[in-house]
Design an enzyme around this catalytic site. Structure first.
Site, PDB file in Angstrom:
ATOM      1  N   ASN A 223       0.847  -1.184   0.000  1.00 48.33           N
ATOM      2  CA  ASN A 223       0.000   0.000   0.000  1.00 48.33           C
ATOM      3  C   ASN A 223       0.881   1.232   0.000  1.00 48.33           C
ATOM      4  O   ASN A 223       2.010   1.195   0.455  1.00 48.33           O
ATOM      5  CB  ASN A 223      -0.851   0.020   1.273  1.00 48.33           C
ATOM      6  CG  ASN A 223      -2.200  -0.614   1.046  1.00 48.33           C
ATOM      7  OD1 ASN A 223      -2.528  -1.003  -0.066  1.00 48.33           O
ATOM      8  ND2 ASN A 223      -2.975  -0.709   2.088  1.00 48.33           N
ATOM      9  N   LYS A 301      12.348 -16.454  -8.190  1.00 45.49           N
ATOM     10  CA  LYS A 301      11.844 -15.317  -8.964  1.00 45.49           C
ATOM     11  C   LYS A 301      11.070 -15.831 -10.195  1.00 45.49           C
ATOM     12  O   LYS A 301      11.573 -16.687 -10.937  1.00 45.49           O
ATOM     13  CB  LYS A 301      13.026 -14.451  -9.405  1.00 45.49           C
ATOM     14  CG  LYS A 301      12.588 -13.213 -10.112  1.00 45.49           C
ATOM     15  CD  LYS A 301      13.779 -12.352 -10.511  1.00 45.49           C
ATOM     16  CE  LYS A 301      13.297 -11.244 -11.416  1.00 45.49           C
ATOM     17  NZ  LYS A 301      14.396 -10.495 -12.015  1.00 45.49           N
ATOM     18  N   PRO A 318      -5.656 -11.240   7.093  1.00 44.12           N
ATOM     19  CA  PRO A 318      -6.469 -11.033   8.298  1.00 44.12           C
ATOM     20  C   PRO A 318      -6.669  -9.542   8.517  1.00 44.12           C
ATOM     21  O   PRO A 318      -5.801  -8.738   8.173  1.00 44.12           O
ATOM     22  CB  PRO A 318      -5.600 -11.622   9.414  1.00 44.12           C
ATOM     23  CG  PRO A 318      -4.208 -11.619   8.878  1.00 44.12           C
ATOM     24  CD  PRO A 318      -4.333 -11.783   7.388  1.00 44.12           C
ATOM     25  N   ASP A 319      -7.815  -9.175   9.048  1.00 44.77           N
ATOM     26  CA  ASP A 319      -8.049  -7.776   9.403  1.00 44.77           C
ATOM     27  C   ASP A 319      -7.635  -7.599  10.862  1.00 44.77           C
ATOM     28  O   ASP A 319      -8.278  -8.127  11.774  1.00 44.77           O
ATOM     29  CB  ASP A 319      -9.529  -7.421   9.202  1.00 44.77           C
ATOM     30  CG  ASP A 319      -9.760  -5.918   9.322  1.00 44.77           C
ATOM     31  OD1 ASP A 319      -9.272  -5.319  10.298  1.00 44.77           O
ATOM     32  OD2 ASP A 319     -10.426  -5.348   8.436  1.00 44.77           O
ATOM     33  N   PHE A 337      -8.175   3.708  11.559  1.00 44.49           N
ATOM     34  CA  PHE A 337      -8.061   4.788  10.587  1.00 44.49           C
ATOM     35  C   PHE A 337      -8.812   4.362   9.331  1.00 44.49           C
ATOM     36  O   PHE A 337      -8.936   3.168   9.053  1.00 44.49           O
ATOM     37  CB  PHE A 337      -6.591   5.076  10.253  1.00 44.49           C
ATOM     38  CG  PHE A 337      -6.003   6.147  11.125  1.00 44.49           C
ATOM     39  CD1 PHE A 337      -5.917   5.974  12.499  1.00 44.49           C
ATOM     40  CD2 PHE A 337      -5.564   7.349  10.574  1.00 44.49           C
ATOM     41  CE1 PHE A 337      -5.402   6.966  13.322  1.00 44.49           C
ATOM     42  CE2 PHE A 337      -5.041   8.349  11.387  1.00 44.49           C
ATOM     43  CZ  PHE A 337      -4.956   8.155  12.752  1.00 44.49           C
ATOM     44  N   LYS A 351     -17.578   1.378   8.955  1.00 42.45           N
ATOM     45  CA  LYS A 351     -16.384   0.665   9.412  1.00 42.45           C
ATOM     46  C   LYS A 351     -16.358   0.522  10.933  1.00 42.45           C
ATOM     47  O   LYS A 351     -15.912  -0.485  11.472  1.00 42.45           O
ATOM     48  CB  LYS A 351     -15.162   1.457   8.938  1.00 42.45           C
ATOM     49  CG  LYS A 351     -14.024   0.579   8.528  1.00 42.45           C
ATOM     50  CD  LYS A 351     -13.051   1.311   7.639  1.00 42.45           C
ATOM     51  CE  LYS A 351     -13.453   1.168   6.175  1.00 42.45           C
ATOM     52  NZ  LYS A 351     -12.488   1.812   5.287  1.00 42.45           N
TER      53      LYS A 351
HETATM   54  O1  C5P Z   1     -10.947  -1.623   5.784  1.00 44.64           O
HETATM   55  P1  C5P Z   1      -9.913  -0.558   5.743  1.00 44.64           P
HETATM   56  O2  C5P Z   1      -8.578  -1.041   5.258  1.00 44.64           O
HETATM   57  O3  C5P Z   1     -10.307   0.719   5.123  1.00 44.64           O
HETATM   58  O4  C5P Z   1      -9.733  -0.225   7.308  1.00 44.64           O
HETATM   59  C1  C5P Z   1      -8.779   0.667   7.752  1.00 44.64           C
HETATM   60  C2  C5P Z   1      -8.488   0.402   9.185  1.00 44.64           C
HETATM   61  O5  C5P Z   1      -8.401  -0.992   9.447  1.00 44.64           O
HETATM   62  C3  C5P Z   1      -7.146   0.948   9.606  1.00 44.64           C
HETATM   63  O6  C5P Z   1      -7.199   1.272  10.982  1.00 44.64           O
HETATM   64  C4  C5P Z   1      -6.216  -0.197   9.345  1.00 44.64           C
HETATM   65  O7  C5P Z   1      -5.023  -0.121  10.129  1.00 44.64           O
HETATM   66  C5  C5P Z   1      -7.061  -1.376   9.742  1.00 44.64           C
HETATM   67  N1  C5P Z   1      -6.799  -2.605   8.991  1.00 44.64           N
HETATM   68  C6  C5P Z   1      -6.249  -3.677   9.655  1.00 44.64           C
HETATM   69  N2  C5P Z   1      -6.027  -4.859   8.980  1.00 44.64           N
HETATM   70  C7  C5P Z   1      -6.371  -4.980   7.694  1.00 44.64           C
HETATM   71  C8  C5P Z   1      -6.944  -3.887   7.006  1.00 44.64           C
HETATM   72  C9  C5P Z   1      -7.126  -2.717   7.678  1.00 44.64           C
HETATM   73  O8  C5P Z   1      -5.939  -3.549  10.838  1.00 44.64           O
HETATM   74  N3  C5P Z   1      -6.152  -6.117   7.065  1.00 44.64           N
END
Ligand code: C5P
Length: 411
Positions: A223, A301, A318-319, A337, A351
């Site tokens: 990113n 590679k 994972p989120d 954020f 969110k």
């Molecule tokens: O879903 P989105 O990426 O917009 O969400 C942003 C928030 O979720 C931020 O606080 C980011 O650090 C967190 N995030 C996370 N793990 C992910 C994606 C986002 O902790 N895989």
């Protein structure tokens, strides 16, 4: 018992070899142990042995911390839930009682605000000497837990009290102290120079930067994030007196003073380090975590053949924020954020609910916020929306930390 962190100081004495067994016992019980070896201790066991057993870096001297931020040793002493000195030599007990800090171990002991367990081992005459006994009485009065040594035949051929207690007994004492409410040396908040430290004693966890998700050994998915906003937040938290752990993806930034920094590459590594850093009072997830990773990372590679383009299958990462939102050790204040390019508040509100967090700091990234020096944010809580005007990222960071301190701090 949940995983705890033990800082083990290994002093210089023949019983130092038993510290190795103690490390294994602590690890077997599921706790993390980080070793500090005194100069004397390193005559008896090597950093390599302790490092292999603890599966962590071994610190041997103040010099070790030279490239860390100022106060690295202070953070090292406070990261632990319990500090154990094993073996505690007559010299270490004396220095500790006098408050001498002339090497890494004694500096940590003076700087820590955590419970300390000293496990003495020395020659019987040294143990019985009035000077040592005075020191033990004084240390106990200060709140240090000093175990009584075992009696028996000693390595030096004499007989009497002074032997290191059996490892099982030492671990019993450790388990007892870990489960008891913190009973360390009473540390006082620092109000010198009129410093405002409303987050003193609070643990703040911050994620920052991008994550890199490898496709093959030379390519990755990432990113667009500089890490500047997250680093500024970590710095502002430390300035308000918090114990800050900053889990950072790959960035080109120096560690703010007083902050414990853990570097990671991928989202999965970031999640593992975030979970290791729990418990925390406040977690601020600023990292721009990659939503997807390559489903299969190529070991070599991937070559161009000039004919076809290789397919890139993706898997979901994972989120981290959502994981914390339903974690059994969920921080009392959990902040996410949200970088949005349109309908900023609407998306951020969604969110908040989806990720189970308390606040969302939303920003419109349709301009040049990513990597830029300024940021304009909106704070979305269950009570409504606050809009903050465009300002440098460190100003936003301080304002946010003041708001957090109002919510969780000591005023
Ligand atoms: O879903 P989105 O990426 O917009 O969400 C942003 C928030 O979720 C931020 O606080 C980011 O650090 C967190 N995030 C996370 N793990 C992910 C994606 C986002 O902790 N895989």
């Amino acid at each position: 018992m949940t995983q705890k962190r033990i800082l083990l100081i290994v002093g210089g004495g023949i019983a130092a070899y038993k510290a190795c067994e103690l490390v294994r016992t602590i690890r077997k019980a599921g706790h993390a142990v980080r070793c500090v070896l005194t100069k004397g201790g390193s005559q008896f066991v090597t950093p390599l042995t302790l490092g292999a057993l603890s599966e962590d870096k071994v610190y041997t001297d103040l010099f070790d911390l030279k490239d860390e931020a100022e106060m690295g040793h202070i953070q090292l002493s406070r990261q632990a839930d319990l500090v154990v000195i094993c073996p505690a030599t007559a010299d270490l007990l004396a220095k500790m009682h006098a408050g001498i800090a002339d090497d890494l171990a004694t500096t940590l002991l003076l700087a820590t605000d955590k419970p300390v367990l000293a496990v003495p081992a020395m020659n019987v005459r040294m143990w019985q000497h009035p000077a040592t006994q005075r020191n033990v009485i004084g240390l106990r009065a200060d709140g240090v837990h000093v175990m009584d040594p075992d009696a028996g035949e000693m390595a030096c051929g004499e007989y009497g009290p002074g032997r290191l207690p059996e490892v099982e007994r030492i671990y019993g004492e450790i388990a007892h102290l870990l489960s008891a409410p913190s009973s360390g040396i009473a540390a006082q908040p620092d109000f010198t120079e009129g410093k405002h430290r409303p987050l003193y004693g609070k643990r703040v966890l911050v994620t920052a930067g991008p994550t890199h998700e490898p496709i093959d050994p030379v390519r990755y998915i990432a990113n667009r994030s500089s890490g500047r906003q997250g680093f500024a937040i970590a710095q502002a938290a430390a300035e308000l007196g918090a114990e800050v752990t900053l889990v950072s993806g790959p960035v080109h930034l120096t560690t703010p003073p007083g902050v414990i920094r853990i570097d990671v590459e991928s989202a999965r590594e970031m999640l593992a380090e975030v979970e290791k850093a729990l418990p925390a009072d406040v977690a601020i997830m600023v990292a721009a975590v990659a939503d997807w990773r390559a489903a299969d990372e190529a070991e070599q590679k991937i070559k161009k053949d000039g004919k076809s383009v290789p397919p890139l299958a993706l898997a979901e990462n994972p989120d981290i924020l959502a994981t914390l939102g339903k974690h059994e050790q969920r921080p009392a204040l959990l902040i996410g954020f949200a970088a949005e390019t349109e309908k900023v508040v609407e998306h951020a509100q969604a969110k908040l609910a989806k990720k189970g967090c308390d606040w969302i700091v939303a920003n419109d990234v349709s301009g040049d916020v990513m990597g830029g020096a300024n940021n304009a944010v909106q704070i979305i809580t269950k009570d409504g929306v606050e809009s903050w005007a465009d300002a440098p990222k460190d100003v936003i960071a301080r304002k946010l930390m003041e708001k957090i301190a109002d919510a969780v701090g000591q005023g």
